[in-house]
Design a protein around this motif. Sequence first.
Motif, mmCIF file in Angstrom:
data_model
loop_
_atom_site.group_PDB
_atom_site.id
_atom_site.type_symbol
_atom_site.label_atom_id
_atom_site.label_comp_id
_atom_site.label_asym_id
_atom_site.label_seq_id
_atom_site.Cartn_x
_atom_site.Cartn_y
_atom_site.Cartn_z
ATOM 1 N N ASP A 1 6.185 -9.325 -11.328
ATOM 2 C CA ASP A 1 7.122 -9.223 -10.214
ATOM 3 C C ASP A 1 8.547 -9.060 -10.730
ATOM 4 O O ASP A 1 9.318 -8.272 -10.182
ATOM 5 N N ASP B 1 0.838 -1.634 -11.608
ATOM 6 C CA ASP B 1 0.165 -2.883 -11.281
ATOM 7 C C ASP B 1 0.130 -3.866 -12.442
ATOM 8 O O ASP B 1 -0.077 -5.056 -12.229
ATOM 9 N N ASP B 2 0.338 -3.378 -13.670
ATOM 10 C CA ASP B 2 0.321 -4.287 -14.813
ATOM 11 C C ASP B 2 1.681 -4.938 -15.069
ATOM 12 O O ASP B 2 1.796 -5.833 -15.910
ATOM 13 N N ARG C 1 0.999 -4.317 -2.449
ATOM 14 C CA ARG C 1 -0.426 -4.531 -2.731
ATOM 15 C C ARG C 1 -0.666 -5.943 -3.264
ATOM 16 O O ARG C 1 -1.632 -6.601 -2.903
ATOM 17 N N ARG C 2 0.220 -6.409 -4.099
ATOM 18 C CA ARG C 2 0.066 -7.714 -4.730
ATOM 19 C C ARG C 2 0.253 -8.867 -3.741
ATOM 20 O O ARG C 2 -0.419 -9.889 -3.857
ATOM 21 N N GLU D 1 5.355 -0.302 -3.671
ATOM 22 C CA GLU D 1 3.947 -0.280 -3.282
ATOM 23 C C GLU D 1 3.137 -1.288 -4.086
ATOM 24 O O GLU D 1 2.248 -1.950 -3.550
ATOM 25 N N ALA D 2 3.442 -1.435 -5.368
ATOM 26 C CA ALA D 2 2.742 -2.415 -6.204
ATOM 27 C C ALA D 2 3.028 -3.835 -5.710
ATOM 28 O O ALA D 2 2.124 -4.681 -5.661
#
Length: 182
Positions: A6, A2-3, A29-30, A25-26
């Motif tokens: 894109d 998550d950090d 979610r974003r 998946e990240a």
Amino acid sequence: MDDLTDAQLVPLAAHPGPHREAAFEALVRRHAGRVHRLAAGTVGPGAADDVVQEVMISVYRNLAGFRAEAQFSTWLHRVTLNACHKALAARLTVPLEDAPEPLAPHSPVRAGEQADLRGRLAWAMAQLPPEQRDAVTLRELGGLDYAEIAEVLGVELGTVKSRLGRGRAALRALLSGIGVTP
């Protein structure tokens, strides 16, 4: 994951490898919330979940073909609009009844008024030409700035401003015509 940005996640999610699923998946979610808002504003809340699913499947299958000539979010908005147009073409009308009645712990009357207003707004949005509806939806529901809208729609900045101005004016006239005042 998550950090990561894109730009860092896309290559990981685009090609088979140990981080593909986690990177995708990240990204989901974003961006899922924005995709859902855009879809709900275009096809209605009842069909938005199906459009989001279609978009995410399409992104997963086609991410390797993303050339990074634009930002991932810009490409994702274009994919979303395409899926929305496909969903709208697949049906003759947009049923306004698809919107679930919101829970109203404080005032059932107010909830009814809000549902009525949402229905009227959805009707007015459906009356706009697609190019105006897309511009208004991307700006007001997607939160994109004018330059991002121009990139998503593949038009000049002046065209975006014109479409937004005409779309907003048409919405104002349509809503005023059915008794909705600002």
